[in-house]
Design an enzyme around this catalytic site. Structure first.
Site, PDB file in Angstrom:
ATOM      1  N   CYS A  35      -4.572   2.424  -8.245  1.00  0.00           N
ATOM      2  CA  CYS A  35      -4.878   0.988  -8.353  1.00  0.00           C
ATOM      3  C   CYS A  35      -6.364   0.660  -8.400  1.00  0.00           C
ATOM      4  O   CYS A  35      -6.840   0.124  -9.399  1.00  0.00           O
ATOM      5  CB  CYS A  35      -4.206   0.234  -7.215  1.00  0.00           C
ATOM      6  N   LYS A  65       0.851  -1.185   0.000  1.00  0.00           N
ATOM      7  CA  LYS A  65       0.000   0.000   0.000  1.00  0.00           C
ATOM      8  C   LYS A  65       0.892   1.242   0.000  1.00  0.00           C
ATOM      9  O   LYS A  65       1.820   1.311   0.810  1.00  0.00           O
ATOM     10  CB  LYS A  65      -0.867   0.070   1.260  1.00  0.00           C
TER      11      LYS A  65
HETATM   12  N1  NAD Z   1       1.261   2.090  -6.689  1.00  0.00           N
HETATM   13  C1  NAD Z   1       0.791   1.109  -5.940  1.00  0.00           C
HETATM   14  O1  NAD Z   1       0.401   1.292  -4.791  1.00  0.00           O
HETATM   15  C2  NAD Z   1       0.733  -0.288  -6.500  1.00  0.00           C
HETATM   16  C3  NAD Z   1       0.527  -1.370  -5.632  1.00  0.00           C
HETATM   17  C4  NAD Z   1       0.487  -2.655  -6.152  1.00  0.00           C
HETATM   18  C5  NAD Z   1       0.621  -2.846  -7.518  1.00  0.00           C
HETATM   19  N2  NAD Z   1       0.788  -1.794  -8.357  1.00  0.00           N
HETATM   20  C6  NAD Z   1       0.959  -2.036  -9.785  1.00  0.00           C
HETATM   21  O2  NAD Z   1       2.353  -1.947 -10.096  1.00  0.00           O
HETATM   22  C7  NAD Z   1       2.540  -1.402 -11.409  1.00  0.00           C
HETATM   23  C8  NAD Z   1       3.402  -0.168 -11.326  1.00  0.00           C
HETATM   24  O3  NAD Z   1       2.709   0.809 -10.574  1.00  0.00           O
HETATM   25  P1  NAD Z   1       3.423   2.132 -10.053  1.00  0.00           P
HETATM   26  O4  NAD Z   1       2.439   2.841  -9.188  1.00  0.00           O
HETATM   27  O5  NAD Z   1       4.754   1.788  -9.532  1.00  0.00           O
HETATM   28  O6  NAD Z   1       3.588   2.929 -11.429  1.00  0.00           O
HETATM   29  P2  NAD Z   1       4.501   4.230 -11.717  1.00  0.00           P
HETATM   30  O7  NAD Z   1       3.825   4.934 -12.819  1.00  0.00           O
HETATM   31  O8  NAD Z   1       4.789   4.939 -10.441  1.00  0.00           O
HETATM   32  O9  NAD Z   1       5.878   3.612 -12.230  1.00  0.00           O
HETATM   33  C9  NAD Z   1       6.039   2.929 -13.436  1.00  0.00           C
HETATM   34  C10 NAD Z   1       7.414   3.281 -13.988  1.00  0.00           C
HETATM   35  O10 NAD Z   1       7.715   2.435 -15.097  1.00  0.00           O
HETATM   36  C11 NAD Z   1       8.510   3.186 -16.018  1.00  0.00           C
HETATM   37  N3  NAD Z   1       8.519   2.511 -17.317  1.00  0.00           N
HETATM   38  C12 NAD Z   1       7.544   2.434 -18.258  1.00  0.00           C
HETATM   39  N4  NAD Z   1       7.938   1.677 -19.289  1.00  0.00           N
HETATM   40  C13 NAD Z   1       9.184   1.237 -19.012  1.00  0.00           C
HETATM   41  C14 NAD Z   1      10.116   0.395 -19.686  1.00  0.00           C
HETATM   42  N5  NAD Z   1       9.832  -0.161 -20.846  1.00  0.00           N
HETATM   43  N6  NAD Z   1      11.315   0.182 -19.101  1.00  0.00           N
HETATM   44  C15 NAD Z   1      11.612   0.727 -17.910  1.00  0.00           C
HETATM   45  N7  NAD Z   1      10.767   1.515 -17.219  1.00  0.00           N
HETATM   46  C16 NAD Z   1       9.560   1.781 -17.747  1.00  0.00           C
HETATM   47  C17 NAD Z   1       7.842   4.537 -15.991  1.00  0.00           C
HETATM   48  O11 NAD Z   1       8.682   5.546 -16.500  1.00  0.00           O
HETATM   49  C18 NAD Z   1       7.542   4.699 -14.496  1.00  0.00           C
HETATM   50  O12 NAD Z   1       8.607   5.344 -13.822  1.00  0.00           O
HETATM   51  C19 NAD Z   1       1.140  -1.153 -11.941  1.00  0.00           C
HETATM   52  O13 NAD Z   1       0.734  -2.270 -12.692  1.00  0.00           O
HETATM   53  C20 NAD Z   1       0.303  -1.047 -10.695  1.00  0.00           C
HETATM   54  O14 NAD Z   1      -1.042  -1.397 -10.911  1.00  0.00           O
HETATM   55  C21 NAD Z   1       0.869  -0.525  -7.870  1.00  0.00           C
END
Ligand code: NAD
Length: 440
Positions: A266, A157
């Site tokens: 999310c 979270k």
């Molecule tokens: N944020 C949360 O609380 C949370 C919790 C559990 C799961 N998730 C899941 O995890 C995943 C990521 O979420 P997040 O909140 O960290 O997203 P975010 O947007 O904060 O981070 C994603 C990162 O990936 C980078 N990126 C995109 N394409 C890329 C590539 N080809 N190579 C390298 N880097 C690349 C982006 O520049 C960005 O910095 C999502 O699927 C989300 O649903 C998020």
């Protein structure tokens, strides 16, 4: 272990840092050069309690590095975690372009065995698509290199991400390859020293588990929000009802707080994506449609109450808004209720003075420099001369304000509390008119 984290956002940065913390050698890749630059200069691009110190410690120990160099990233880890974004596409489905691009990046470069781990939240069947994308790239290079694809959804979270990762309730691993399962057991061993928390299952079940968890939590929130609105109409107090049902162990206490609707990166997108998958298969989840609709309505519940008190025309009114982030302890404003509340107030002619302990820079980035939204350095500065106080995020520092001082500072003695932070009798005793979500 040598580990590569592809995507250095909320999940990738926290996961990579925690994996380094237990002794692994972690290289985090991102395509966003600005983000990597900030990290390489000792900064942290997001707000997450405890994260900055943990990054600094592991960078200093040489176990945690950041790069934009895909060649270095693919060469580095046997384990290649994919933690890139999966935002909603126009039709509500999860946009898989970033996950598949990351998979192809690996396929184009790998020369030895890799375990590719989907940590992003991805629709059921994605591991197959990742496998195909990598196989295609290998084929076009005319090489055969062994690899396995694993689903390992993340349940952390925001705001408590480090605690959640270091002490997980469960670790879900979807895999059918023994080498990959052994690697996952090894990498997660330090996080489950007192009892086994790793649940190994087939890949599709693992992918569905993540959506099921978020859909269930979103359902509880929407259920309580609708019940709170009914309590309003009935003259019942939702706080008593919450305690009355939460004490039932079959129901439990978590996620029973009514408010201004769920937001964040999310729940909204995952509910949509699961619904999209279900609909495509001819089995739409009626319950999720209702959860989503209830949430959309709830985001404007507080505005309804404000309009009920002031009338539709809010021209010339100024509202103090406490809280911009979608929840406390984060600066994340993705799908935050504050966005819709501000827009609805401004559309009726009002202006807003906002205060949030960490999300104001993010809000400035989103809204830009506009005359109708300004910021205060302190909560009480926002309130001075405002027509009402509107509480949107339940930050700790809002929990026990000086009500007498509020009464004096506000132009009209009105508190619209979107998080039920206050005891109604206490607020009223201070001479304030109090509006809540379902409290008497
Ligand atoms: N944020 C949360 O609380 C949370 C919790 C559990 C799961 N998730 C899941 O995890 C995943 C990521 O979420 P997040 O909140 O960290 O997203 P975010 O947007 O904060 O981070 C994603 C990162 O990936 C980078 N990126 C995109 N394409 C890329 C590539 N080809 N190579 C390298 N880097 C690349 C982006 O520049 C960005 O910095 C999502 O699927 C989300 O649903 C998020």
């Amino acid at each position: 272990m040598k580990i590569t984290m592809i995507g250095t956002g909320y999940v990738g940065l926290v996961t990579g840092t925690c994996l380094a913390e237990v002794g692994n050698n972690v290289l985090c890749l991102d395509v966003d050069a600005r983000k990597i630059e900030i990290l390489n200069q000792g900064g942290v691009p997001i707000h997450e309690p405890g994260l900055a110190a943990m990054i600094a410690r592991n960078v200093a120990a040489g176990r945690l590095r950041f790069t934009t160099d895909r060649n270095a990233a693919v060469a580095h880890g046997v384990l290649q975690f994919i933690a890139v974004g999966t935002p909603p596409d126009e039709d509500g489905s999860a946009d898989m372009q970033y996950v598949l691009a990351a998979a192809r990046d690996i396929g184009r470069r790998m020369v030895d065995f890799k375990v590719i781990i989907d940590k992003s939240t991805v629709p059921v069947g994605t591991a197959d698509r990742v496998r195909e994308a990598i196989a295609e790239e290998l084929e076009s290079r005319g090489v055969t290199v062994p690899f396995a694809v694993v689903s390992n959804p993340e349940f952390l979270k925001e705001g408590a991400a480090i605690e959640d990762f270091m002490k997980p309730d469960r670790i879900v691993v979807g895999a059918d390859d023994d080498r990959a399962i052994a690697a996952m057991r090894a990498v997660y061993a330090p996080f489950q020293r007192n009892h086994e928390r790793l649940l190994v299952m087939d890949v599709r079940s693992a992918e569905l588990t993540k959506y099921a968890a978020n859909a269930m939590l979103a359902t509880r929130i929407s259920f309580m929000n609708e019940l709170a609105n009914l309590a309003d109409a009935l003259g019942a107090d939702i706080e008593h009802v919450r305690q009355g049902i939460g004490s039932d162990p079959r129901i439990g206490w978590q996620f029973l707080y009514p408010g201004v609707g769920y937001g964040g990166s999310c729940f909204p997108k995952d509910v949509k994506a699961l619904q999209h998958t279900a609909t495509q298969l001819g089995r739409p989840l009626g319950i999720l449609g209702a959860v989503e609709a209830a949430n959309e309505r709830q985001k404007l519940r507080l505005v309804e109450k404000i309009v009920g008190r002031f009338g539709e025309d809010l021209a010339g009114r100024r509202f103090a808004l406490w809280g911009l982030a979608f929840k406390p302890n984060t600066d994340d404003m993705r799908e935050a209720p504050a966005l819709e509340i501000i827009a609805a107030l401004v559309a009726r002619g009002a202006t807003v003075v906002a205060y949030d302990p960490v999300a104001m820079p993010e809000s400035k980035r989103i809204f830009g420099d506009v005359p109708w939204l300004t910021y205060a350095a302190l909560p009480m500065d926002a309130v001075a001369g405002a027509d009402a106080l509107v509480v949107v995020t339940e930050w700790k520092e809002f929990r026990s304000p000086d009500f007498a001082a509020l009464r004096v500072a506000l132009k009209e003695p009105l508190v619209f509390d979107g998080r039920n932070l206050y005891e109604p009798a206490l607020v009223r005793a201070a001479g304030l008119e109090y509006f809540s979500i379902g409290r008497r």
